[in-house]
Design a protein around this motif. Structure first.
Motif, mmCIF file in Angstrom:
data_model
loop_
_atom_site.group_PDB
_atom_site.id
_atom_site.type_symbol
_atom_site.label_atom_id
_atom_site.label_comp_id
_atom_site.label_asym_id
_atom_site.label_seq_id
_atom_site.Cartn_x
_atom_site.Cartn_y
_atom_site.Cartn_z
ATOM 1 N N ALA A 146 -5.122 5.588 2.384
ATOM 2 C CA ALA A 146 -4.213 4.522 1.981
ATOM 3 C C ALA A 146 -4.741 3.900 0.698
ATOM 4 O O ALA A 146 -5.959 3.830 0.486
ATOM 5 N N MET A 206 -8.329 -2.401 4.740
ATOM 6 C CA MET A 206 -7.023 -1.809 5.023
ATOM 7 C C MET A 206 -6.752 -1.970 6.520
ATOM 8 O O MET A 206 -7.658 -1.754 7.344
ATOM 9 N N TRP A 243 -4.364 -0.702 9.494
ATOM 10 C CA TRP A 243 -3.437 0.376 9.860
ATOM 11 C C TRP A 243 -2.929 0.118 11.269
ATOM 12 O O TRP A 243 -3.680 0.199 12.233
ATOM 13 N N PRO A 288 0.833 -1.208 0.000
ATOM 14 C CA PRO A 288 0.000 0.000 0.000
ATOM 15 C C PRO A 288 0.866 1.256 0.000
ATOM 16 O O PRO A 288 2.023 1.238 0.431
ATOM 17 N N TYR A 300 -3.021 -4.635 3.747
ATOM 18 C CA TYR A 300 -4.448 -4.807 3.484
ATOM 19 C C TYR A 300 -4.730 -6.258 3.164
ATOM 20 O O TYR A 300 -3.804 -7.068 2.942
ATOM 21 N N VAL A 346 1.423 -0.853 7.717
ATOM 22 C CA VAL A 346 0.140 -0.813 7.008
ATOM 23 C C VAL A 346 0.144 -1.914 5.945
ATOM 24 O O VAL A 346 1.101 -2.042 5.180
#
Length: 666
Positions: A297, A314, A316, A274, A356, A354
């Motif tokens: 993002a 996503m 985080w 990402p 996903y 981060v």
């Protein structure tokens, strides 16, 4: 192979042994690698490949000073006792040495299948019989299970799956796929079958997919394979092969391959890391101003095997943004809400991970590789419930004190020269070097205070003085807003307004500017027929006035509106021009055409001007409203430059109209 068909021994409660006083020493403290709760004392294959460590507790009484006892480790197999290891000890014994390790050589454990006993003796050197310990029964197993036929292979329990192969419908209907394994030679309790799913035979790389234990020899040999294991296969021909394992760890070779077809929608692969949508993180730091603009993002590009209906979660810093969001294009963007961005930990400069997950109905989530971003959401002062909003209403308000008038939060003409003092109170946990900056009617900073070492919460602090010129330039208002910002060099917060009654310099009121075009109709509209032609600009005239002085600066403003009464402003039409006063009046042109064109059908515009003298605002004109309509009955669309009869010449400008046109606006 230990199991239902093998002999086993139990650890006895006592051992009848004739040795003088018939003493029996305790059993080993531990035999390393052998489960003490296993009644068979099975020696795992991996353990048997090295000398077997037997830990012997300290015996009592030990040898006296200068006397020697000999400790011996014995291995009894099929009634024959073989010395495995020994060690003499001269008294007194050192307790730190115990439990003391002696070792059975690895070669002693090369029997194919045997039940043995390990024990130790202590010889006190007096010529009597050595004292034995209780024996520890052990099982040596080097005999792996075997296939009945080299061509033995697994098969699907459900013949429909064997016929169709592995399809999306099959996996959707079967969380587990059942596969039968043929009977084999040497089966025992707690045998295990490890299986390999691969598009190669033999499997390469030979990484076992999973294994399943069968507690009893009577259990059906049915593997229950999780449906998601099949998703790791490529479409086309695939194979299932297996190995047989006994409890000791002996294992067979590969079975014959079971081939089958895979017909699946390909799983997402090659997921990119990402990134963060610009302009956030262009400076390699996510801050509160980024959060106010929304941090987003992204999946920066399309991954392999994307399918309509895929959605993304996503994640985080370990916090998922839920619910999953449908992917409609790339870059696929996910806004990170403040609670996810902020988290629960104390604020600090941190690097967050981060990544996903791609979600597809009926399939396990597919995770992306991670990326890492620096985040600093720290602030000068206490945080607040409405963060990341700039306005923090928990910050103390300022107090404005007129140095000439002596008034609080009110300023008059005496302060226009003397200026003002501004006081505030410090926020929680002030840190030296942080700065407070003052804004006057939205302009600034006009004053500041730098936090000093030793400053504390709620301490009164004084900003640098606000000069009278700032007060005058800010204008006269009954409720002029004054606020400050706090900054730690990264993030800012803003206090609420202190409303100050300012009447330091009265503004002169000038006449409204005059429109310098002909107007038409009872409502007096500026039209396509007005002269001069408005396609070359809208001209205004500012009449002379005895109150003007040389070098005065005239700031002219024009704003268009959608309605004919000066409502619903059209922001892109805003126009400003600054000219210096000249005797006899001043002409100004609103130009280019883009500042005029949006006023088409029963629209309007307002023109006004301000006058500054030596930088101070001293006058404001009355506003002039002009109605505008560039359409006529039955004519659509509105006239444009180049239309027949409307500015269809090449002229780019018109001579500035003089005062003789002023009468058209009166």
């Amino acid at each position: 192979m230990p199991g239902s068909g093998k002999t086993s021994a139990r650890i006895p409660n006592a051992l009848a042994h004739s040795c003088g006083d018939s003493k029996v020493l305790p059993v080993f403290e531990r035999i390393v690698g052998v489960d003490p709760s296993d009644p068979e004392g099975l020696i795992p294959l991996a353990v048997s490949l090295s000398p077997l460590e037997c830990r012997i507790p300290q015996w009592v009484p030990g040898p006296g000073a200068g006397r020697t006892h000999t400790l011996r480790l014995w291995w009894r197999v099929r009634g024959v006792e073989v010395l495995a290891d020994s060690q003499p000890f001269t008294g007194p014994l050192n307790p730190a040495l115990f439990p003391y390790p002696l070792y059975v050589p690895a070669d002693y454990m090369r029997e194919a299948d045997a039940v043995v006993e390990a024990f130790y003796t202590v010889d006190d050197g007096t010529g009597g019989l050595p004292v034995p310990s209780f024996p520890w029964p052990l099982t040596v197993d080097n005999n792996p299970p075997r296939f009945r036929d080299p061509d033995d292979k697994a098969r699907f329990v459900d013949p429909a799956i064997e016929a169709s192969g592995i399809t999306e419908e099959v996996l959707a209907a079967n969380p587990f796929i059942e596969v039968a394994v043929p009977a084999y030679i040497g089966r025992a309790n707690r045998d295990r079958v490890g299986y390999y799913l691969s598009n190669n035979t033999p499997p390469f790389p030979p990484i076992q997919t999973d294994s399943q234990e069968f507690a009893l020899v009577t259990d059906p040999l049915i593997l229950r394979i999780r449906a998601e294991h099949f998703r790791g296969l490529n479409n086309g021909t695939a194979y299932l092969q297996y190995r047989l394992y006994d409890r000791a760890g002996n294992f067979s070779g590969f079975s014959a391959p079971m081939d089958f077809q895979v017909l699946l929608i390909a799983t997402p692969i090659n997921l990119p890391r990402p990134d963060i949508r610009p302009p956030a993180y262009l400076d390699f730091l996510i801050k509160r101003d980024d959060a106010r603009a929304v941090v987003t993002a992204r999946i920066p590009r399309e991954y392999d095997n994307f399918a309509p209906g895929d959605s993304v979660v996503m994640i985080w810093d370990g916090r998922p943004v839920l619910p999953a969001q449908l992917i409609t294009g790339f870059p696929a963007e996910v806004d990170i809400p403040w609670d996810i961005l902020r988290g629960l930990d104390p604020l600090a400069l941190i690097e967050v991970e981060v990544h996903y997950e791609i979600h597809r109905v009926g399939r396990p989530a597919v995770p992306s590789p991670s990326n890492f971003f620096w985040v600093d959401l720290t602030v000068a002062g206490q945080d607040h419930a409405n963060a990341p909003a700039l306005l923090n209403q928990t910050l103390a308000l300022v107090d404005v004190f007129g140095k000439g008038s002596g008034l609080h939060n009110e300023l008059d003409f005496r302060d226009a020269t003397a200026g003002a003092e501004v006081w505030g109170r410090l926020y929680q946990n002030p840190v030296a070097g942080e700065r407070l900056e003052l804004y006057w009617n939205g302009v600034g900073p006009v004053a500041h205070y730098d936090v000093q070492s030793g400053d504390v919460f709620d301490q009164p602090v004084q900003f640098t003085d606000v000069p009278g010129s700032v007060i005058v330039d800010g204008g006269n208002y009954a409720d002029l807003p004054v606020y400050y910002t706090t900054s730690n060099g990264v993030n800012e917060q803003q206090s609420d307004n202190t409303l100050v009654n300012v009447h330091a310099a009265p503004l002169i009121r000038f006449d409204a500017p005059l429109i310098a075009h002909s107007l038409h109709g009872p409502a007096r509209y500026l039209t396509c027929a007005s002269t001069p032609a408005i396609c070359h600009g809208v001209y205004w005239f500012i009449r002379d006035d005895f109150r003007f002085e040389p070098l005065d600066q005239i700031e002219f403003f024009w704003q268009g509106y959608l309605t004919n009464n000066g409502e619903q402003p059209i922001h892109e039409t805003a126009f400003t021009a600054t000219v210096e006063y000249v005797p006899g009046g001043q002409s100004l042109r609103v130009w280019p055409w883009e500042k005029i064109e949006p006023m088409r059908d029963y629209a309007s515009a307002v023109a006004e001007y301000f006058v500054r003298r030596r930088g101070a605002l001293i006058a404001h004109s009355l506003p002039a409203l002009v109605r505008i309509d560039r359409t006529s009955a039955g004519t659509r669309p509105p006239c444009q430059p180049g239309d027949s009869g409307f500015c269809d010449d090449a002229q780019d400008d018109c001579a500035a109209p003089g005062t003789d046109r002023s009468e058209v606006a009166e």
